[in-house]
Design an enzyme around this catalytic site. Structure first.
Site, PDB file in Angstrom:
ATOM      1  N   SER A   1       1.592   2.911  13.711  1.00  0.00           N
ATOM      2  CA  SER A   1       2.960   2.426  13.530  1.00  0.00           C
ATOM      3  C   SER A   1       3.961   3.417  14.107  1.00  0.00           C
ATOM      4  O   SER A   1       3.708   4.637  14.137  1.00  0.00           O
ATOM      5  CB  SER A   1       3.240   2.236  12.029  1.00  0.00           C
ATOM      6  OG  SER A   1       4.611   2.054  11.778  1.00  0.00           O
TER       7      SER A   1
ATOM      8  N   TYR B   1       3.935   4.983   3.357  1.00  0.00           N
ATOM      9  CA  TYR B   1       3.238   4.101   4.300  1.00  0.00           C
ATOM     10  C   TYR B   1       3.044   4.798   5.645  1.00  0.00           C
ATOM     11  O   TYR B   1       1.933   4.861   6.179  1.00  0.00           O
ATOM     12  CB  TYR B   1       4.025   2.807   4.495  1.00  0.00           C
ATOM     13  CG  TYR B   1       3.602   2.035   5.722  1.00  0.00           C
ATOM     14  CD1 TYR B   1       2.378   1.377   5.765  1.00  0.00           C
ATOM     15  CD2 TYR B   1       4.419   1.991   6.855  1.00  0.00           C
ATOM     16  CE1 TYR B   1       1.974   0.694   6.904  1.00  0.00           C
ATOM     17  CE2 TYR B   1       4.025   1.307   7.994  1.00  0.00           C
ATOM     18  CZ  TYR B   1       2.799   0.659   8.017  1.00  0.00           C
ATOM     19  OH  TYR B   1       2.399  -0.003   9.154  1.00  0.00           O
TER      20      TYR B   1
ATOM     21  N   LYS C   1      -0.463   6.339   7.828  1.00  0.00           N
ATOM     22  CA  LYS C   1      -0.800   6.102   9.233  1.00  0.00           C
ATOM     23  C   LYS C   1      -0.968   7.434   9.976  1.00  0.00           C
ATOM     24  O   LYS C   1      -1.907   7.608  10.768  1.00  0.00           O
ATOM     25  CB  LYS C   1       0.285   5.257   9.903  1.00  0.00           C
ATOM     26  CG  LYS C   1       0.396   3.843   9.381  1.00  0.00           C
ATOM     27  CD  LYS C   1      -0.846   3.015   9.690  1.00  0.00           C
ATOM     28  CE  LYS C   1      -0.672   1.554   9.330  1.00  0.00           C
ATOM     29  NZ  LYS C   1      -1.874   0.746   9.622  1.00  0.00           N
TER      30      LYS C   1
END
Length: 344
Positions: free
Chosen positions: A124, A148, A152
């Protein structure tokens, strides 16, 4: 050649599976359906006329993951499974760390056991720091600002360490910008469930009457119309990027990160106006305060993907909006309506 697609029933996963099938690949889908729908796979079979092997599996269940590799001759893995809501990750950080990182760890251990060392990882643009404004290249500073994004980034580092330990691995880290739109058929698309976190599904739900109005966070940024500018990429272009990454993974070794974006920025008001033009619907909106951490301008420098993968986004803002609207218009309640009717 069989490709295991984790999270293959989801938004990006289903579009990637469609392009894989259309390109002659066999696919095996592993998905626990926690944030996706089995209906998407039924529709993929309708659209392609090709079989899909599906496992309702959680990557945290090692025995079930091993069963997939025992029962199928897997050549490579496209790993999209994971929790993905930024706001929720702030509220439930341990949930995100456990699911996203431990699930990937188990997957890699099983891949290693079965000597499958070709992977495309769904990363991402949130792995980049939020202090930059403008074009972001793969060499831009890293430093996620929410759990989040940190999952990643940690997974990226884990995969780099894996390659250092064993140079037979070939791994592409695909850093997505802002996926929007749907397949031109309108049969598969984004079904966020509840109140959408992203701009485009929010706009489409306002247009179809599910939501009353859109909130625009800030109109005092140093941009042409005062609203934030982001790089929106059509989900089909994104899916095609995975095919190019798989092709590269099958012929090389190493770990490389690639930005998947258009290299162009569109403001929030540009997206609203374009959507109004293609849909013929008025989108009421109100201006509210900026969100903490948001920056004025953020878009990809996709030159590395163009050069090394032979991939470039082809679809513009009008096509993105038109396809998103077609999906929403024909599926006002997402996959839910189809699921209910299939039970009758």
């Amino acid at each position: 050649m069989a490709i295991l697609v984790t999270g293959g029933a989801g938004y990006i996963g289903s579009h990637t599976c469609l392009e894989l099938l259309n390109s002659g690949y066999e696919i095996v889908v592993a998905d626990n359906l926690s944030n996706s729908h089995i209906v998407s796979l039924r529709r993929l079979r309708e659209l392609t006329g090709k079989p899909i092997t599906f496992y309702n599996v959680d990557l945290l269940d090692r025995d079930s993951v091993e069963a997939i590799f025992l029962e199928n001759n897997i050549d490579a893995v496209i790993h999209l499974a994971g929790y993905k809501a930024v706001g929720e990750s702030v509220q439930m950080p341990l949930h995100y760390y456990h699911n996203n990182i431990t699930g990937t760890l188990i997957l890699c251990q099983v891949m290693q056991k079965f000597d499958v060392k070709r992977m495309v990882f769904s990363s991402s643009a949130t792995v980049y720091t939020s202090v930059e404004s403008g074009a972001i290249s793969e060499d831009s500073p890293l430093g996620a600002t929410n759990p989040y994004g940190r999952t990643k980034l940690m997974i990226e580092e884990m995969l780099r360490d894996l390659y250092v330990s064993d140079h037979d691995w070939s791994i592409s880290l695909l850093r997505y910008f802002n996926p929007v739109g749907s397949h031109v058929s309108g049969r598969i698309g984004e079904d966020p469930g509840g109140i959408p976190n992203n701009l485009t599904p929010y706009i489409t739900q306002v247009a179809v009457g599910k939501l009353k109005s859109l909130r625009v966070f800030g109109n005092d940024y140093p941009t042409p119309d005062g609203t934030g500018v982001r790089d929106y990429i059509h989900v089909v272009d994104l899916a095609l990027g995975h095919l190019k990454a798989i092709e590269k993974a099958m012929s090389t070794t190493g770990v490389e990160a690639y930005n998947l974006g258009t290299g162009k920025g569109y403001s929030v008001l540009e997206m609203i106006r374009t959507f109004e033009q293609v849909s013929g619907r008025k989108i009421p909106y109100t201006i509210v305060d900026r969100r903490p951490g948001d920056i004025a301008v953020c878009y990809a420098d996709p030159s590395k993907a163009i050069k090394e993968l032979g991939w470039a986004a082809q679809r513009g803002i009008e096509e993105m909006c038109a396809d998103a609207w077609r999906w929403q218009l024909h599926n006002p309640n997402g996959y839910e309506e189809m699921e209910q009717s299939s039970l009758v």
